[in-house]
Structure formats: C-alpha cells, structure tokens
Scaffold this motif. Structure first.
Motif, PDB file in Angstrom:
ATOM      1  N   CYS A  46       0.832  -1.210   0.000  1.00 32.41           N
ATOM      2  CA  CYS A  46       0.000   0.000   0.000  1.00 32.41           C
ATOM      3  C   CYS A  46       0.865   1.258   0.000  1.00 32.41           C
ATOM      4  O   CYS A  46       0.442   2.308  -0.469  1.00 32.41           O
ATOM      5  N   ILE A  47       2.096   1.165   0.510  1.00 33.85           N
ATOM      6  CA  ILE A  47       2.922   2.377   0.660  1.00 33.85           C
ATOM      7  C   ILE A  47       3.499   2.825  -0.691  1.00 33.85           C
ATOM      8  O   ILE A  47       3.375   3.983  -1.085  1.00 33.85           O
ATOM      9  N   GLY A  49       3.762   3.791  -4.150  1.00 33.57           N
ATOM     10  CA  GLY A  49       2.799   4.073  -5.215  1.00 33.57           C
ATOM     11  C   GLY A  49       3.056   5.422  -5.860  1.00 33.57           C
ATOM     12  O   GLY A  49       4.214   5.774  -6.162  1.00 33.57           O
ATOM     13  N   ALA A  50       1.985   6.196  -6.031  1.00 35.00           N
ATOM     14  CA  ALA A  50       2.095   7.454  -6.768  1.00 35.00           C
ATOM     15  C   ALA A  50       3.009   8.455  -6.074  1.00 35.00           C
ATOM     16  O   ALA A  50       3.562   9.343  -6.715  1.00 35.00           O
ATOM     17  N   GLY A  51       3.167   8.308  -4.747  1.00 33.05           N
ATOM     18  CA  GLY A  51       4.023   9.241  -4.025  1.00 33.05           C
ATOM     19  C   GLY A  51       5.426   9.235  -4.609  1.00 33.05           C
ATOM     20  O   GLY A  51       5.931  10.270  -5.061  1.00 33.05           O
ATOM     21  N   ILE A  52       6.065   8.068  -4.634  1.00 32.64           N
ATOM     22  CA  ILE A  52       7.446   8.004  -5.116  1.00 32.64           C
ATOM     23  C   ILE A  52       7.490   8.041  -6.650  1.00 32.64           C
ATOM     24  O   ILE A  52       8.353   8.685  -7.235  1.00 32.64           O
ATOM     25  N   VAL A 130      -3.963   8.249  -6.843  1.00 33.93           N
ATOM     26  CA  VAL A 130      -3.121   7.178  -7.398  1.00 33.93           C
ATOM     27  C   VAL A 130      -3.657   6.766  -8.775  1.00 33.93           C
ATOM     28  O   VAL A 130      -2.882   6.445  -9.684  1.00 33.93           O
ATOM     29  N   PHE A 260       2.724  11.935   1.341  1.00 32.84           N
ATOM     30  CA  PHE A 260       1.784  11.075   0.620  1.00 32.84           C
ATOM     31  C   PHE A 260       2.429   9.720   0.302  1.00 32.84           C
ATOM     32  O   PHE A 260       1.766   8.681   0.337  1.00 32.84           O
ATOM     33  N   ALA A 261       3.736   9.767   0.002  1.00 32.04           N
ATOM     34  CA  ALA A 261       4.423   8.535  -0.413  1.00 32.04           C
ATOM     35  C   ALA A 261       4.482   7.498   0.705  1.00 32.04           C
ATOM     36  O   ALA A 261       4.673   6.315   0.449  1.00 32.04           O
ATOM     37  N   TYR A 262       4.334   7.933   1.954  1.00 30.01           N
ATOM     38  CA  TYR A 262       4.428   6.989   3.082  1.00 30.01           C
ATOM     39  C   TYR A 262       3.066   6.449   3.499  1.00 30.01           C
ATOM     40  O   TYR A 262       2.997   5.485   4.260  1.00 30.01           O
ATOM     41  N   LEU A 263       1.996   7.091   3.041  1.00 28.34           N
ATOM     42  CA  LEU A 263       0.674   6.676   3.494  1.00 28.34           C
ATOM     43  C   LEU A 263       0.448   5.224   3.123  1.00 28.34           C
ATOM     44  O   LEU A 263       0.792   4.801   2.030  1.00 28.34           O
ATOM     45  N   VAL A 348      -2.240  -0.434  -5.554  1.00 21.42           N
ATOM     46  CA  VAL A 348      -2.473   0.576  -4.510  1.00 21.42           C
ATOM     47  C   VAL A 348      -3.907   1.118  -4.612  1.00 21.42           C
ATOM     48  O   VAL A 348      -4.606   1.269  -3.609  1.00 21.42           O
ATOM     49  N   LEU A 352      -6.657   0.857  -1.626  1.00 20.04           N
ATOM     50  CA  LEU A 352      -7.224   2.081  -1.042  1.00 20.04           C
ATOM     51  C   LEU A 352      -8.752   2.092  -1.150  1.00 20.04           C
ATOM     52  O   LEU A 352      -9.445   2.464  -0.210  1.00 20.04           O
TER      53      LEU A 352
HETATM   54  N1  ALA Z   1       1.688   5.853  -0.380  1.00 21.04           N
HETATM   55  C1  ALA Z   1       0.774   5.582  -1.423  1.00 21.04           C
HETATM   56  C2  ALA Z   1       1.254   6.127  -2.708  1.00 21.04           C
HETATM   57  O1  ALA Z   1       2.256   6.774  -2.735  1.00 21.04           O
HETATM   58  C3  ALA Z   1      -0.591   6.094  -1.099  1.00 21.04           C
HETATM   59  O2  ALA Z   1       0.627   5.889  -3.722  1.00 21.04           O
END
Ligand code: ALA
Length: 491
Positions: A46-47, A49-52, A130, A260-263, A348, A352
């Motif tokens: 889940c972590i 994803g779109a964040g990184i 995402v 956001f990338a850590y959520l 992801v 979510l």
């Molecule tokens: N941490 C998740 C993402 O970066 C929500 O896509």
C-alpha cells in the motif's frame, strides 16, 4: 448549561466500550493467518505508489530542488513518530476499523466522526490521486510504443493541455484514471480481492524496479560523478520570495507533498483481526514498512535529482524521464519502470478503495452512516452498495480534479488523523491503564506529543488554498454532526 447542550456533550464524548470491540472481533471470526512477513508485504504493497513514482518530481521541481532528499527524511520522521502510536494501538485493540475505531474507543463519538471523515481523504481521495498517477504512466507507456493517447482525454476537466500542432485546448476528462477506478471498484463489488500471493508478486515487481533504478542510476553516477554532481548545484535553491518555493520553506512544503508517499504504513492496522500474533507482529508490520520505504525513497530521491536537473522533473513519469538521461540504450529500462509503476499503482488503487469501503462499513455498523453502507450482498458477500458509491466518488474525482490539489488534501487530512491517533494513545493510557498492551510507544509521552506537534506543523506548511478548502470541509462535517445530534436526525 442547558439540558440539550449537556446531552449533546455527553453524546460527543461517549466512548465505545472495549467489550463491544472484543465482541465484534469474536463475531468477525476471521482466521488469524497473517504472519509478520505477510503483514510487512501488505504495508509495502500500500505504501509504494504514486508518491514516489509521481509526486516526487513535482516536489523537487516546484518546491525543494535536490533538497527533496531532506523532505523525504522529514516526512519519514513524522510518520515514524505516528507509526509508534499506531503500533501501540494495533497491538492493543483487535479492530479492523483502524483510526476510526481507535478514536471511538479512546476519545468518543465526535472524535470518531471527525476521524471517519478524515479517512475519506486518506483513502477515498488518495485512491483517486493514485488513479491519476496510473493514468500518467499508462499514457507514457503507450507513448513508448508509439501510441499517442489524446491529451485532452487524459487530464482533469478544464485544464489546458497542448495537442498535436501545439495548440492549447481545455481537457475533457481524465479517461484512463476513471477507467481504472471504475474497473477496480467493479471487481471489488464482485468480491475479487488481491490474494496475498498476487500482492507479494506486485510488491516484488515494484520494489525490484525501484532497486534497479537506484542501482543502475547509482553506477552511472559513480562512473562519471562530475557530470551528475552539477545537478546538485545548488542543492538547496534559494527561496524565490514565495513561501514554499525553494529555500527551507520549500523543503517543508515538499515534505508535506511527499508524506503522501508513506501513506499506507498504517493500513496494516486494518488487518488487525487476521494477524497471528498481533502484539508482536503488528508493530513489525507498521514500523518495518516505514523503515523499508524510508531507505528506498531517500536513495531514489538522491539518484533522481542527480540524474536529471530538478526543473525537468515536473512530469507524470519523473523516474522514466530521469532514466532517459542515461541514453537511448536504456530505453528498455524506462519501459520496465513504467510497467512496474502501472502494476504497482493498480494494486495501490485497489487496496485504497477496499480500505475506504471497510471504513464506511465500520461507520455504518456503529450508526455513523446510513445502514445501507453495511448491507452485504447475499450471494457476492460484499458490501456492494457501499462499494458502488465509493467507486462512483473515486471515479468522478479521478476524472475531474487536479492531481496535486487532491494529493495535498490527502496529506492534510491524513496528518490531522495522525494527530488524533497520537492523542488517542495518550487518552487510552489514562482511561484504560491496565489494558494489556502488546507494544508500548518508547519515551512516552514524548513520542505521541511529538507526533501531534510534527503532524500539525507539516500540515500547516501545505499552503493557504488547500488549508482553506480543508477548513471548509471540516466545518461541513462538524455541522452535519451537530444537526444530526441536536435534531435527532436518524439515518
Ligand atoms: N503511499 C501511497 C502512494 O504513494 C498512497 O501511492
């Protein structure tokens, strides 16, 4: 105090009895099958994803420059403080509603309502973000095969996009983002869930792609350091005079973007009822996911900003753009990154949306939302009406709203929820000091207090527009609560 006011206050502060949480856990009768590694995989699934894969580019290009590396470390410190708090609560309360249930047990009815509405931003809106990130990578992947997707059908409604010939036209909708959100919601209605095996395969693919990015980029940089180090001059570009546009305020602003990338590290908490040994393994899942992602993210940020000038990174596929700098013979690797991102982001979005439906389910079961949200389809065994509504909301948001605004709103909502969760740790220690705790936060109460302060500080660095919108959202949420409580509107 009038009778009406005191009964409203009593209702607001009414805490869910611990016995009810234990009874629900027993009734759920889920088999405890998840060990510590599987929990870690759920977290990482889940972590990352779109964040990184996406937001890092904008954070570097518009807010922090190469110092986005520091922003990642700041964001991870804030998440770690909160991670300790989640670890204590997950090892103490056998609940699947996550922060919503913790708030209900520790802080009361009103806090639970507020947290429930914050989780809509943390899960439902994040799913839309995402999905938009997914759309960017799919369009870029198709482009890699020479297929041009019409840009006005891959951007939020009304945004000006450049079409063939260079003319700027207003976009209609982001069709790929809508398609992925709608398809995955439909699968969830039908009861299709990612099995632990599929999740592990996708985690290995996306972590593999990221490790390769660090390794291949790292080798290229070490082979010719002077060529790439130029991209780190300056490492911390001077502030332009606007808060959040480079300089130290930019580093903080970028931290609020990349948080956001850590959520998702806390999504492990929703598997509380299925853990074999929650007291020992939930903290491992929550904190382990954070440690792995912090290491990967910091290294990606270093390699990314060395490979490409930060100003070139405000694109939907920054990692692939950086790989392009290595030369045409690495084109296959750019395609591999895009493929990894497409699969990774798909899972992801699925997780979510799933989490959002389960939070609505828990809220309806506790009387916070209409009962229909807890209605389970007799044959499919899924909360189908709930899932259709969540699917519609997510699909609409993904097709029409701006990626960065939605991402910032997710960060603000989540950071506020973090502060409430940390407060719940403090409150639960007071009201239920003897409750068996599988794990206790270190340096109590400094860690939860630090989590509250750091989450709120980071939240305030998001900028006035999103904060104003967020304040309006919270005001509506509070108003609905008061009207329902005061006039006994039952739903
Ligand atoms: N941490 C998740 C993402 O970066 C929500 O896509």
């Amino acid at each position: 105090m009038t009778k009406a006011t005191s009964s409203l206050l009593a209702r607001m502060l009414a805490r869910k009895p611990l016995a009810a949480v234990h009874a629900e856990a027993a009734e759920a009768a889920l088999k405890p099958t998840l060990g510590r590694l599987q929990l870690l995989m759920i977290g990482i699934g889940c972590i990352i994803g779109a964040g990184i894969f996406v937001r890092t580019g904008n954070a570097a290009a518009v807010h922090a420059g190469p110092a986005v590396v520091l922003s990642f470390l700041i964001a991870s410190a804030v998440c770690a403080l909160t991670g300790f708090c989640y670890a204590e609560l997950t090892s103490t309360l056998p609940a699947s509603g996550s922060a919503f249930t913790y708030a209900h047990v520790a802080l009361g009815h009103f806090a639970a309502w507020i947290v429930g509405s914050l989780l809509i931003l943390e899960y439902g809106l994040a799913a839309a973000v995402v999905a938009v990130g997914w759309s960017g990578y799919v369009v870029s992947l198709l482009g890699g095969y020479g297929l041009v997707f019409p840009p006005q059908w891959a951007a939020p409604s009304g945004h000006l996009v450049a079409v063939a010939g260079g003319a700027m036209v207003p976009a209609v909708i982001n069709a790929p983002a809508m398609a992925v959100a709608a398809t995955l919601s439909a699968l969830l209605v039908l009861g299709v869930r990612e099995s632990a095996t599929v999740n592990t395969a996708i985690v290995l693919l996306k972590v593999g792609v990221i490790v390769l990015f660090i390794a291949i980029g790292g080798v290229a940089i070490l082979a010719n350091p002077s060529a790439y180090l130029a991209n780190w001059h300056p490492f911390l570009p001077a502030n332009t005079g606007t808060y959040g546009a480079f300089g130290w305020s930019g580093v903080l602003r970028a931290a609020s973007v990349v948080v956001f990338a850590y959520l998702g590290f806390e999504a492990v908490a929703t598997a509380g009822l299925e853990a074999k040994n929650p007291g020992r393994d939930m903290p491992f899942g929550v904190l382990g996911g954070l440690i792995v992602s912090t290491m990967l993210y910091a290294l990606v940020a270093v390699v990314l900003t060395l490979l490409a000038p930060y100003a070139s990174l405000n694109v939907p596929d920054p990692l692939a753009v950086a790989v392009d700098r290595l030369g045409a013979h690495w084109a296959w690797f750019a395609l591999l990154i895009k493929t990894g991102a497409v699969f990774g982001l798909t899972s992801v979005v699925l997780v979510l949306i799933y989490a959002q439906t389960r939070i609505f389910y828990a809220m309806a079961r506790d009387g916070f939302l209409p009962r229909v949200f807890a209605r389970v389809h007799p044959r499919l065994g899924t909360p189908w009406i709930n899932t259709i509504l969540v699917g519609l909301m997510t699909t609409l948001a993904a097709g029409t709203f701006d990626f960065n605004v939605m991402g910032d709103l997710t960060s603000v909502g989540t950071l506020t929820a973090f502060a409430v969760v940390a407060f719940a740790v403090i409150r639960l220690r007071r009201v239920a000091p003897d409750l068996p705790r599988g794990y206790r936060v270190p340096f109590y109460p400094l860690v939860p207090l630090g989590s509250i302060a750091a989450s709120l500080a980071l939240m305030l660095s998001v900028g006035p527009t999103v904060l104003t919108f967020f304040a309006g959202y919270l005001a509506v949420v509070v108003l609905i609560y008061i009207v329902r409580a005061r006039f006994a509107v039952s739903i």
